[in-house]
Design a protein around this motif. Structure first.
Motif: not given
Length: 300
Positions: A60-61, A63-64
């Motif tokens: 998730e991080h 990708d962010q």
């Protein structure tokens, strides 16, 4: 995908792009703040000629972070390579401003203004399978990495000139140009940076047929596996080396001298974790303070 990859909690990315960046002092705190906020660890190099990074974090991080980076029009087409691990592959987060992505001291080489021809991993495998390129010209692989990296693994029958640092490469390439006439030379490195600069320099000094391996060894492993390659690929992080499945291996670096220590060498009585290895045992060399591996070879 391997069982290791299936249980991995962290994504490791290697990425670079040659592009003019003239606002480094403004960029550095932005990158540092976002990486800290997202809990990413690794190294980012910001230079006037572009960006180079190797980072580890959750899916998730990561990708962010990548979405934020690519919101900068200069980096909208940034590409990256991925591997997975059960632990973060770096212990801290560093954002540095440097003069070059990888030091070569050849200011006339500007990849942003035009790359040397490249060959993708699948095409290279086909060339190596058949022993020549698509025009029937014999293919020769040329190392651009340092000798200690090559010793961990490399392509079969490669030209290895045992350089100790990349600034030695231009002279080596000039010395061997005549003997490589009539050959298709493919330069390669860990992640694409060194072989990109190397191929441009070789074109500049008169090599007629030279290609860079697009994405380096890591991209070759990702798309092809280990065909025509023996050993593992050294990376400058706490995994030390990756096998052709992009999995960490048992290879380590000596705490005292930073030499690469293979699993077989770890059986030696001279290998004492945190103190010595067969390369430095008995030599008068002070132990080095544990530190994040220098540079970003995974993206090199």
């Amino acid at each position: 995908m391997s069982s290791t990859a299936n249980t991995a909690n962290f994504v490791n990315i290697a990425a670079y792009k040659f592009v003019t960046l003239d606002d480094l002092d403004a960029l550095r705190p932005q990158y540092q703040a976002l990486c800290n906020e997202l809990g990413l660890r690794g190294t980012i190099l910001l230079t006037p000629e572009g960006i180079n990074m190797f980072l580890s974090g959750s899916r998730e991080h990561i990708d962010q972070f990548l979405a934020w980076v690519r919101s900068d029009a200069r980096l909208a087409d940034l590409e990256w390579k991925e591997s997975l691990s059960s632990e973060q592959s770096h212990k801290r987060m560093l954002v540095k401003i440097k003069k070059e992505i990888i030091t070569m001291r050849m200011p006339l080489i500007k990849p942003e203004l035009g790359r040397a021809p490249s060959v993708d991993p699948k095409t290279l495998k086909r060339w190596l399978d058949q022993g020549h390129d698509d025009e029937g010209v014999p293919v020769v692989m040329m190392e651009t990495r340092n000798a200690f990296e090559v010793d961990v693994g490399t392509f079969n029958n490669t030209l290895d000139y045992r350089i100790e640092k990349f600034t030695e490469f231009p002279e080596v390439a000039a010395q061997h140009k005549d003997e490589l006439a009539g050959k298709t030379v493919v330069t390669f490195c860990t992640g694409g940076i060194r072989c990109e600069k190397a191929a441009i320099h070789m074109k500049n000094i008169g090599y007629e047929r030279v290609f860079q391996l697009d994405g380096g060894i890591l991209k070759y492993f990702e798309e092809v596996g280990g065909d025509h390659y023996t050993g593992d690929c050294f990376v400058f992080d706490y995994r030390t080396a990756l096998n052709p499945k992009l999995e960490p291996t048992e290879t380590v670096q000596c705490f005292a001298c930073r030499a690469v220590v293979t699993p077989r060498q770890q059986l030696s009585p001279d290998y004492v974790v945190g103190k010595s290895c067969p390369h430095c045992a008995g030599k008068a060399a002070p132990a080095q303070e544990a530190a994040e591996p220098a540079g970003n070879a995974a993206g090199r």
